[in-house]
Motif scaffolding. Structure first.
Motif, PDB file in Angstrom:
ATOM      1  N   PHE A 138       0.832  -1.197   0.000  1.00 18.92           N
ATOM      2  CA  PHE A 138       0.000   0.000   0.000  1.00 18.92           C
ATOM      3  C   PHE A 138       0.875   1.260   0.000  1.00 18.92           C
ATOM      4  O   PHE A 138       0.622   2.204  -0.752  1.00 18.92           O
ATOM      5  N   ALA A 139       1.908   1.277   0.836  1.00 17.85           N
ATOM      6  CA  ALA A 139       2.800   2.438   0.922  1.00 17.85           C
ATOM      7  C   ALA A 139       3.544   2.660  -0.397  1.00 17.85           C
ATOM      8  O   ALA A 139       3.722   3.813  -0.833  1.00 17.85           O
ATOM      9  N   PHE A 152       3.414   6.028  -2.625  1.00 13.72           N
ATOM     10  CA  PHE A 152       4.608   6.730  -3.095  1.00 13.72           C
ATOM     11  C   PHE A 152       4.546   6.915  -4.616  1.00 13.72           C
ATOM     12  O   PHE A 152       4.823   8.005  -5.131  1.00 13.72           O
ATOM     13  N   MET A 153       4.171   5.853  -5.317  1.00 14.95           N
ATOM     14  CA  MET A 153       4.049   5.940  -6.773  1.00 14.95           C
ATOM     15  C   MET A 153       3.013   6.997  -7.174  1.00 14.95           C
ATOM     16  O   MET A 153       3.209   7.733  -8.141  1.00 14.95           O
ATOM     17  N   MET A 154       1.918   7.032  -6.451  1.00  8.75           N
ATOM     18  CA  MET A 154       0.828   7.974  -6.751  1.00  8.75           C
ATOM     19  C   MET A 154       1.244   9.414  -6.433  1.00  8.75           C
ATOM     20  O   MET A 154       0.997  10.321  -7.221  1.00  8.75           O
ATOM     21  N   ALA A 155       1.890   9.609  -5.295  1.00  8.81           N
ATOM     22  CA  ALA A 155       2.228  10.956  -4.839  1.00  8.81           C
ATOM     23  C   ALA A 155       3.431  11.545  -5.565  1.00  8.81           C
ATOM     24  O   ALA A 155       3.485  12.760  -5.779  1.00  8.81           O
ATOM     25  N   ASP A 203      -1.392   3.563 -12.886  1.00  2.00           N
ATOM     26  CA  ASP A 203      -2.110   2.288 -12.993  1.00  2.00           C
ATOM     27  C   ASP A 203      -1.518   1.253 -12.039  1.00  2.00           C
ATOM     28  O   ASP A 203      -2.247   0.581 -11.307  1.00  2.00           O
ATOM     29  N   ILE A 204      -0.197   1.134 -12.050  1.00  5.12           N
ATOM     30  CA  ILE A 204       0.476   0.148 -11.186  1.00  5.12           C
ATOM     31  C   ILE A 204       0.350   0.556  -9.717  1.00  5.12           C
ATOM     32  O   ILE A 204       0.199  -0.303  -8.836  1.00  5.12           O
ATOM     33  N   ALA A 205       0.381   1.851  -9.440  1.00  8.35           N
ATOM     34  CA  ALA A 205       0.195   2.321  -8.060  1.00  8.35           C
ATOM     35  C   ALA A 205      -1.154   1.858  -7.521  1.00  8.35           C
ATOM     36  O   ALA A 205      -1.249   1.402  -6.372  1.00  8.35           O
ATOM     37  N   LEU A 206      -2.193   1.978  -8.335  1.00  9.55           N
ATOM     38  CA  LEU A 206      -3.518   1.533  -7.911  1.00  9.55           C
ATOM     39  C   LEU A 206      -3.539   0.030  -7.635  1.00  9.55           C
ATOM     40  O   LEU A 206      -4.146  -0.422  -6.647  1.00  9.55           O
ATOM     41  N   ILE A 207      -2.861  -0.737  -8.470  1.00  6.81           N
ATOM     42  CA  ILE A 207      -2.791  -2.189  -8.248  1.00  6.81           C
ATOM     43  C   ILE A 207      -2.083  -2.487  -6.928  1.00  6.81           C
ATOM     44  O   ILE A 207      -2.529  -3.338  -6.145  1.00  6.81           O
ATOM     45  N   LEU A 235      14.088   6.698  -8.637  1.00  2.00           N
ATOM     46  CA  LEU A 235      14.729   6.100  -7.462  1.00  2.00           C
ATOM     47  C   LEU A 235      14.680   4.575  -7.421  1.00  2.00           C
ATOM     48  O   LEU A 235      15.494   3.958  -6.738  1.00  2.00           O
ATOM     49  N   THR A 236      13.736   3.958  -8.126  1.00  2.00           N
ATOM     50  CA  THR A 236      13.596   2.505  -8.063  1.00  2.00           C
ATOM     51  C   THR A 236      14.567   1.868  -9.053  1.00  2.00           C
ATOM     52  O   THR A 236      14.446   2.083 -10.260  1.00  2.00           O
TER      53      THR A 236
END
Length: 128
Positions: free
Chosen positions: A14-15, A19-22, A47-51, A30-31
């Motif tokens: 979830f976090a 982070f991806m969304m924000a 899209d991936i952040a939502l998943i 950074l990844t």
């Protein structure tokens, strides 16, 4: 203890989604390895952040309520994602580099530990 570990894994998913969304551009930079997959794509990252957020929420909900279906739903994408990343790692020549370490720590271990916890829950559930 396994319930707490699954809650932690769900919170991690979830976090990561938050982070991806924000901060999608920061997440992209950074990844380790992400920028090697192609140019920055805001829509794809969201899209991936939502998943990730749905996976985390379902994992935490299922663990908190001892609901195997929710745990399964929460882990189905991360485990599928981990399998795909094994393929990607092999295609890269199976290097022992920072990208492989990030893959192991951030994708592989949480997914497979979560799946082992799900199997433990399943085996502990009384047959009906």
């Amino acid at each position: 203890m396994t319930r707490i570990l699954l809650l932690v894994i769900g919170a991690y998913y979830f976090a990561n989604g938050l982070f991806m969304m924000a901060a999608p551009e920061n997440w992209y930079q950074l990844t380790p390895g992400v920028s090697m997959t192609g140019p920055y794509n805001w829509h794809f990252i969201i899209d991936i952040a939502l998943i990730y957020m749905i996976s985390g929420a379902a994992s935490m909900w299922g663990s908190w309520n001892n609901n195997l279906t929710s745990i399964f739903v929460g882990l189905s994408w991360p485990v599928s994602h981990a399998v795909f990343h094994i393929y990607v790692w092999v295609e890269r020549g199976a290097p022992a580099d920072l990208i492989a370490l990030a893959n192991l720590a951030g994708i592989q271990l949480p997914a497979w530990i979560g799946l082992l916890i799900l199997a433990k829950y399943q085996n502990a559930k009384p047959s009906q």
